[in-house]
Scaffold this motif. Structure first.
Motif, PDB file in Angstrom:
ATOM      1  N   THR A  90       0.840  -1.201   0.000  1.00  0.00           N
ATOM      2  CA  THR A  90       0.000   0.000   0.000  1.00  0.00           C
ATOM      3  C   THR A  90       0.872   1.247   0.000  1.00  0.00           C
ATOM      4  OG1 THR A  90      -1.798  -1.142   1.151  1.00  0.00           O
ATOM      5  CG2 THR A  90      -1.769   1.265   1.277  1.00  0.00           C
ATOM      6  N   GLY A  91       1.921   1.224   0.819  1.00  0.00           N
ATOM      7  CA  GLY A  91       2.847   2.351   0.846  1.00  0.00           C
ATOM      8  C   GLY A  91       3.585   2.547  -0.456  1.00  0.00           C
ATOM      9  N   ALA A  92       3.719   1.473  -1.246  1.00  0.00           N
ATOM     10  CA  ALA A  92       4.387   1.553  -2.543  1.00  0.00           C
ATOM     11  C   ALA A  92       3.422   1.947  -3.661  1.00  0.00           C
ATOM     12  CB  ALA A  92       5.033   0.208  -2.876  1.00  0.00           C
ATOM     13  N   GLY A  93       2.174   2.217  -3.307  1.00  0.00           N
ATOM     14  CA  GLY A  93       1.219   2.715  -4.294  1.00  0.00           C
ATOM     15  C   GLY A  93       0.311   1.681  -4.908  1.00  0.00           C
ATOM     16  N   ALA A  94       0.342   0.446  -4.405  1.00  0.00           N
ATOM     17  CA  ALA A  94      -0.538  -0.590  -4.938  1.00  0.00           C
ATOM     18  C   ALA A  94      -1.942  -0.480  -4.337  1.00  0.00           C
ATOM     19  CB  ALA A  94       0.038  -1.972  -4.637  1.00  0.00           C
ATOM     20  N   GLN A  95      -2.922  -1.014  -5.055  1.00  0.00           N
ATOM     21  CA  GLN A  95      -4.288  -1.125  -4.551  1.00  0.00           C
ATOM     22  C   GLN A  95      -4.444  -2.544  -3.993  1.00  0.00           C
ATOM     23  OE1 GLN A  95      -7.105   0.099  -7.634  1.00  0.00           O
ATOM     24  NE2 GLN A  95      -5.478   1.305  -8.577  1.00  0.00           N
ATOM     25  N   VAL A  96      -4.347  -2.663  -2.679  1.00  0.00           N
ATOM     26  CA  VAL A  96      -4.172  -3.966  -2.032  1.00  0.00           C
ATOM     27  C   VAL A  96      -5.470  -4.451  -1.397  1.00  0.00           C
ATOM     28  CG1 VAL A  96      -2.897  -5.235  -0.259  1.00  0.00           C
ATOM     29  CG2 VAL A  96      -1.754  -3.430  -1.583  1.00  0.00           C
ATOM     30  N   THR A  97      -5.729  -5.744  -1.551  1.00  0.00           N
ATOM     31  CA  THR A  97      -6.715  -6.460  -0.753  1.00  0.00           C
ATOM     32  C   THR A  97      -5.975  -7.612  -0.084  1.00  0.00           C
ATOM     33  OG1 THR A  97      -8.525  -5.925  -2.275  1.00  0.00           O
ATOM     34  CG2 THR A  97      -8.854  -7.794  -0.777  1.00  0.00           C
ATOM     35  N   ALA A  98      -6.185  -7.777   1.226  1.00  0.00           N
ATOM     36  CA  ALA A  98      -5.484  -8.817   1.974  1.00  0.00           C
ATOM     37  C   ALA A  98      -6.507  -9.709   2.659  1.00  0.00           C
ATOM     38  CB  ALA A  98      -4.547  -8.191   3.002  1.00  0.00           C
ATOM     39  N   PHE A  99      -6.270 -11.020   2.603  1.00  0.00           N
ATOM     40  CA  PHE A  99      -7.219 -11.915   3.285  1.00  0.00           C
ATOM     41  C   PHE A  99      -6.494 -13.010   4.033  1.00  0.00           C
ATOM     42  CE2 PHE A  99      -6.780 -14.501  -0.581  1.00  0.00           C
ATOM     43  CZ  PHE A  99      -6.883 -15.808  -0.109  1.00  0.00           C
ATOM     44  N   ASP A 100      -7.174 -13.506   5.066  1.00  0.00           N
ATOM     45  CA  ASP A 100      -6.640 -14.585   5.883  1.00  0.00           C
ATOM     46  C   ASP A 100      -7.810 -15.366   6.473  1.00  0.00           C
ATOM     47  OD1 ASP A 100      -3.715 -15.235   7.108  1.00  0.00           O
ATOM     48  OD2 ASP A 100      -5.264 -15.773   8.549  1.00  0.00           O
ATOM     49  N   LEU A 101      -7.540 -16.622   6.824  1.00  0.00           N
ATOM     50  CA  LEU A 101      -8.560 -17.468   7.432  1.00  0.00           C
ATOM     51  C   LEU A 101      -8.831 -17.083   8.876  1.00  0.00           C
ATOM     52  CD1 LEU A 101     -10.287 -20.087   6.986  1.00  0.00           C
ATOM     53  CD2 LEU A 101      -8.330 -21.366   7.877  1.00  0.00           C
ATOM     54  N   SER A 102      -7.840 -16.500   9.554  1.00  0.00           N
ATOM     55  CA  SER A 102      -7.896 -16.278  10.994  1.00  0.00           C
ATOM     56  C   SER A 102      -8.350 -14.867  11.349  1.00  0.00           C
ATOM     57  CB  SER A 102      -6.512 -16.529  11.610  1.00  0.00           C
ATOM     58  OG  SER A 102      -6.448 -16.040  12.926  1.00  0.00           O
ATOM     59  N   ALA A 103      -9.453 -14.780  12.094  1.00  0.00           N
ATOM     60  CA  ALA A 103      -9.903 -13.485  12.595  1.00  0.00           C
ATOM     61  C   ALA A 103      -8.921 -12.925  13.605  1.00  0.00           C
ATOM     62  CB  ALA A 103     -11.291 -13.631  13.221  1.00  0.00           C
ATOM     63  N   GLY A 104      -8.265 -13.803  14.363  1.00  0.00           N
ATOM     64  CA  GLY A 104      -7.279 -13.343  15.329  1.00  0.00           C
ATOM     65  C   GLY A 104      -6.117 -12.630  14.673  1.00  0.00           C
ATOM     66  N   MET A 105      -5.610 -13.194  13.579  1.00  0.00           N
ATOM     67  CA  MET A 105      -4.513 -12.544  12.865  1.00  0.00           C
ATOM     68  C   MET A 105      -4.987 -11.242  12.221  1.00  0.00           C
ATOM     69  SD  MET A 105      -1.857 -14.384  13.449  1.00  0.00           S
ATOM     70  CE  MET A 105      -0.598 -14.094  12.194  1.00  0.00           C
ATOM     71  N   LEU A 106      -6.188 -11.236  11.695  1.00  0.00           N
ATOM     72  CA  LEU A 106      -6.711 -10.018  11.059  1.00  0.00           C
ATOM     73  C   LEU A 106      -6.915  -8.896  12.074  1.00  0.00           C
ATOM     74  CD1 LEU A 106      -9.242 -11.567   8.521  1.00  0.00           C
ATOM     75  CD2 LEU A 106      -7.053 -10.479   7.987  1.00  0.00           C
ATOM     76  N   SER A 107      -7.183  -9.238  13.327  1.00  0.00           N
ATOM     77  CA  SER A 107      -7.315  -8.188  14.343  1.00  0.00           C
ATOM     78  C   SER A 107      -5.989  -7.473  14.546  1.00  0.00           C
ATOM     79  CB  SER A 107      -7.814  -8.789  15.660  1.00  0.00           C
ATOM     80  OG  SER A 107      -6.825  -9.596  16.279  1.00  0.00           O
ATOM     81  N   TYR A 108      -4.874  -8.213  14.469  1.00  0.00           N
ATOM     82  CA  TYR A 108      -3.556  -7.590  14.534  1.00  0.00           C
ATOM     83  C   TYR A 108      -3.300  -6.738  13.292  1.00  0.00           C
ATOM     84  CZ  TYR A 108      -2.095  -9.893  18.805  1.00  0.00           C
ATOM     85  OH  TYR A 108      -1.996 -10.277  20.115  1.00  0.00           O
ATOM     86  N   ALA A 109      -3.798  -7.187  12.152  1.00  0.00           N
ATOM     87  CA  ALA A 109      -3.659  -6.393  10.932  1.00  0.00           C
ATOM     88  C   ALA A 109      -4.388  -5.063  11.058  1.00  0.00           C
ATOM     89  CB  ALA A 109      -4.200  -7.185   9.741  1.00  0.00           C
ATOM     90  N   ALA A 110      -5.573  -5.089  11.637  1.00  0.00           N
ATOM     91  CA  ALA A 110      -6.335  -3.851  11.803  1.00  0.00           C
ATOM     92  C   ALA A 110      -5.628  -2.893  12.759  1.00  0.00           C
ATOM     93  CB  ALA A 110      -7.739  -4.178  12.312  1.00  0.00           C
ATOM     94  N   ASP A 111      -5.069  -3.431  13.837  1.00  0.00           N
ATOM     95  CA  ASP A 111      -4.340  -2.580  14.780  1.00  0.00           C
ATOM     96  C   ASP A 111      -3.117  -1.941  14.126  1.00  0.00           C
ATOM     97  OD1 ASP A 111      -6.156  -3.245  16.739  1.00  0.00           O
ATOM     98  OD2 ASP A 111      -4.870  -4.736  17.709  1.00  0.00           O
ATOM     99  N   ALA A 112      -2.383  -2.740  13.346  1.00  0.00           N
ATOM    100  CA  ALA A 112      -1.175  -2.218  12.698  1.00  0.00           C
ATOM    101  C   ALA A 112      -1.523  -1.184  11.628  1.00  0.00           C
ATOM    102  CB  ALA A 112      -0.376  -3.360  12.089  1.00  0.00           C
TER     103      ALA A 112
END
Length: 283
Positions: free
Chosen positions: A99-121
């Motif tokens: 995203t910082g490099a200018g891409a239009q990113v979509t990210a997915f994962d099976l784990s809601a726990g890991m995605l919660s860390y993604a949202a915080d970051a």
């Protein structure tokens, strides 16, 4: 505030949540793998980030424990303005770097726990991209939606039918798109998983494709990882319609002293720990 992802000051460990687990080599199908790994990574997200956050960073694209970065390797090519899908993103530091490099990113994962860390970051870094909870075997995206797909140790080893993942990636990429993914090198499955001298002992057949499974006290799978040989991987890639452009086996760098789990300099100077597959979809 630190730019690396920080685990909560208090959290339950995977063992506290799941109880002690026992390793086995046994059959594990798609449903077992899906349920076990969602359960494991939800439970282990805190411990994982407590151990690896400083190495991964909030917005950095590290392909492997050997420390190869996309900023140096340029395996994806120019990403600015392109639609990029991160497969099995975990807490999505790679997606935020993109995203910082200018891409239009979509990210997915099976784990809601890991995605919660993604949202915080994302909040800490100010680099936001859509986060989706999804299974790599059934991606909820339209065909030909993306220019690039990538995965750094995500999803591929944790599904029973990785050939289906290859077909799903091919489906969501546009013609001419690129798919790059890193996984544990199949060579590692031969050896004891220990960072010391024991980790140089060959104990298993390279051709034994029995999944590695950890079961809880009730015998229910709590973690599943699947082994494929290099030939298996290449056949899956080609069968999905890709051309294998490159296969990279990073060497252990001279200036890296860190140990990632059971992967260490002692082992990394003897045999490869990571395989990175660079695949192009013909136009």
């Amino acid at each position: 505030m630190s730019q690396t992802e920080q685990a909560p000051t208090q959290h339950l460990s995977a063992e506290q949540i799941l109880g002690p687990t026992r390793p086995q080599h046994r059959a594990a199908g798609s449903q077992d793998s899906r349920l076990a790994n969602r359960r494991w990574w939800d439970a282990d997200a805190g411990d994982y980030h407590a151990e690896h956050a400083a190495f991964l960073g909030d917005a950095d694209f590290v392909w492997c424990p050997e420390g190869l970065r996309e900023d140096d390797a340029h395996l994806l090519g120019e990403v600015e303005g392109l639609r990029v899908l991160e497969v099995g993103c975990g807490s999505a530091p790679c997606g935020r770097w993109l995203t910082g490099a200018g891409a239009q990113v979509t990210a997915f994962d099976l784990s809601a726990g890991m995605l919660s860390y993604a949202a915080d970051a994302a909040t800490r870094s100010g680099l936001h991209a859509p986060l989706v909870q999804a299974d790599a075997s059934a991606m909820p995206f339209a065909s030909q939606s993306f220019d690039i797909a990538c995965s750094a140790f995500g999803a591929v080893p944790f599904v029973a039918d990785s050939a289906l993942v290859m077909r799903e990636v091919a489906r969501v990429l546009r013609p001419g798109g690129r798919w790059v993914f890193s996984v544990t090198h199949p060579m590692r499955w031969i050896f004891l998983d220990d960072p010391g001298e024991k980790g140089l002992q060959a104990v298993s057949s390279y051709f034994d494709r029995s999944p590695y499974v950890e079961v809880d006290s009730d015998g229910v799978p709590a973690y599943v990882e699947h082994h494929r040989t290099l030939g298996d991987r290449i056949r899956e890639i080609v069968a999905a319609g890709f051309t294998l452009t490159d296969l990279i086996e990073p060497e252990w760098p001279d200036d890296l002293e860190a140990t990632w789990g059971q992967w260490s300099r002692l082992r990394g100077e003897v045999f490869p720990g990571t395989a990175i597959f660079v695949c192009d979809l013909p136009g």
